[in-house]
Design an enzyme around this catalytic site. Sequence first.
Site, PDB file in Angstrom:
ATOM      1  N   LYS A  20      42.858  34.891  37.757  1.00  0.00           N
ATOM      2  CA  LYS A  20      42.762  33.853  38.793  1.00  0.00           C
ATOM      3  C   LYS A  20      41.331  33.340  38.947  1.00  0.00           C
ATOM      4  CE  LYS A  20      44.504  36.320  42.264  1.00  0.00           C
ATOM      5  NZ  LYS A  20      44.816  37.590  41.588  1.00  0.00           N
ATOM      6  N   ARG A  95      47.585  36.406  50.576  1.00  0.00           N
ATOM      7  CA  ARG A  95      48.078  37.594  49.884  1.00  0.00           C
ATOM      8  C   ARG A  95      49.173  38.292  50.685  1.00  0.00           C
ATOM      9  NH1 ARG A  95      42.969  38.847  46.734  1.00  0.00           N
ATOM     10  NH2 ARG A  95      43.515  40.419  45.205  1.00  0.00           N
ATOM     11  N   ARG A 129      37.197  44.070  31.943  1.00  0.00           N
ATOM     12  CA  ARG A 129      36.567  43.009  32.745  1.00  0.00           C
ATOM     13  C   ARG A 129      35.171  43.442  33.221  1.00  0.00           C
ATOM     14  NH1 ARG A 129      40.065  40.260  37.504  1.00  0.00           N
ATOM     15  NH2 ARG A 129      39.675  42.081  38.766  1.00  0.00           N
ATOM     16  N   ARG A 162      33.601  46.343  38.072  1.00  0.00           N
ATOM     17  CA  ARG A 162      33.818  46.463  39.511  1.00  0.00           C
ATOM     18  C   ARG A 162      34.400  47.827  39.838  1.00  0.00           C
ATOM     19  NH1 ARG A 162      37.302  41.257  41.045  1.00  0.00           N
ATOM     20  NH2 ARG A 162      38.362  42.814  42.276  1.00  0.00           N
ATOM     21  N   ARG A 173      46.247  48.666  43.386  1.00  0.00           N
ATOM     22  CA  ARG A 173      46.196  47.224  43.691  1.00  0.00           C
ATOM     23  C   ARG A 173      47.466  46.523  43.204  1.00  0.00           C
ATOM     24  NH1 ARG A 173      40.964  45.343  40.950  1.00  0.00           N
ATOM     25  NH2 ARG A 173      41.315  43.344  41.956  1.00  0.00           N
TER      26      ARG A 173
HETATM   27  P1  AMP Z   1      40.104  40.113  44.345  1.00  0.00           P
HETATM   28  O1  AMP Z   1      38.762  39.930  43.794  1.00  0.00           O
HETATM   29  O2  AMP Z   1      40.776  38.820  44.747  1.00  0.00           O
HETATM   30  O3  AMP Z   1      41.012  40.951  43.468  1.00  0.00           O
HETATM   31  O4  AMP Z   1      39.925  40.915  45.725  1.00  0.00           O
HETATM   32  C1  AMP Z   1      39.325  42.192  45.753  1.00  0.00           C
HETATM   33  C2  AMP Z   1      39.754  42.927  47.015  1.00  0.00           C
HETATM   34  O5  AMP Z   1      39.342  42.199  48.179  1.00  0.00           O
HETATM   35  C3  AMP Z   1      41.260  43.101  47.174  1.00  0.00           C
HETATM   36  O6  AMP Z   1      41.756  44.205  46.455  1.00  0.00           O
HETATM   37  C4  AMP Z   1      41.359  43.295  48.676  1.00  0.00           C
HETATM   38  O7  AMP Z   1      40.952  44.584  49.081  1.00  0.00           O
HETATM   39  C5  AMP Z   1      40.312  42.312  49.208  1.00  0.00           C
HETATM   40  N1  AMP Z   1      40.921  40.984  49.419  1.00  0.00           N
HETATM   41  C6  AMP Z   1      40.657  39.835  48.745  1.00  0.00           C
HETATM   42  N2  AMP Z   1      41.392  38.822  49.197  1.00  0.00           N
HETATM   43  C7  AMP Z   1      42.163  39.326  50.177  1.00  0.00           C
HETATM   44  C8  AMP Z   1      43.168  38.779  51.037  1.00  0.00           C
HETATM   45  N3  AMP Z   1      43.549  37.506  50.951  1.00  0.00           N
HETATM   46  N4  AMP Z   1      43.749  39.620  51.936  1.00  0.00           N
HETATM   47  C9  AMP Z   1      43.382  40.898  52.040  1.00  0.00           C
HETATM   48  N5  AMP Z   1      42.474  41.482  51.252  1.00  0.00           N
HETATM   49  C10 AMP Z   1      41.860  40.710  50.335  1.00  0.00           C
END
Ligand code: AMP
Length: 215
Positions: A20, A95, A129, A162, A173
């Site tokens: 994404k 989400r 990644r 990360r 996740r």
């Molecule tokens: P991402 O980089 O989008 O995979 O986000 C990394 C982490 O940030 C996720 O695993 C969640 O812990 C938190 N996070 C990001 N976006 C959201 C969201 N819309 N709602 C809740 N937690 C989020």
Amino acid sequence: MRSILKKMRIILLGPPGVGKGTLADSLSKKLNATKISTGDIFRDAAQQGTELGKKAKEFMGKGLLVPDEIVIGIVKERLKKEDCKKGFILDGFPRTMAQAEALDKAAKIDIVLNLKSRDNIIVERVSSRRVCTKCQAGYNIISLKSKKEGICDKCHGKLIQREDDKPETVKKRLETYKKETKPLIKYYEEKKLLRNLNAEQLIEKVFQEAIKASS
Ligand code: AMP
């Protein structure tokens, strides 16, 4: 048919590690739309050691979602900023159903691109990644290498894996995605906004499909 110069408000939906972030970067350039990544917002805050960052880190480290009331407030404020008027790409938001419903009240959405990929491919991709510690640019040691190993092409920052891309957290996740986020596919399908993309293809191909779906 919509012109690609038209203001577009796009949601990118899909499991963690499906690409994404990379797609959001390319789309935001091509469509001149602002990328909003909630994950980046939390990682920035965590790096800066703010209260928000400390709180978010607790959930992120466990592969859990940051609570809705925190995320929704942040995105609503972000969407009010001037740079969102030209269009935006939401990467990682909404989400949960509560987030999707809150977004309905805050903004009009033109299209939801649903990136699809099998779990084993995701786990493989996530483990290769890398991300820049300075500018957050995303790389992949197999498919999207930096020119110099471990160094960001854009800002020369250090590339790292990360914390939440480690295998155990990735599994969690994915579970969280299936429970909390997958129901949104049906939600946007019913609104006739959903377009499915095969995210197992090469990045360029996914990008082309995304542009076609957004036109
Ligand atoms: P991402 O980089 O989008 O995979 O986000 C990394 C982490 O940030 C996720 O695993 C969640 O812990 C938190 N996070 C990001 N976006 C959201 C969201 N819309 N709602 C809740 N937690 C989020």
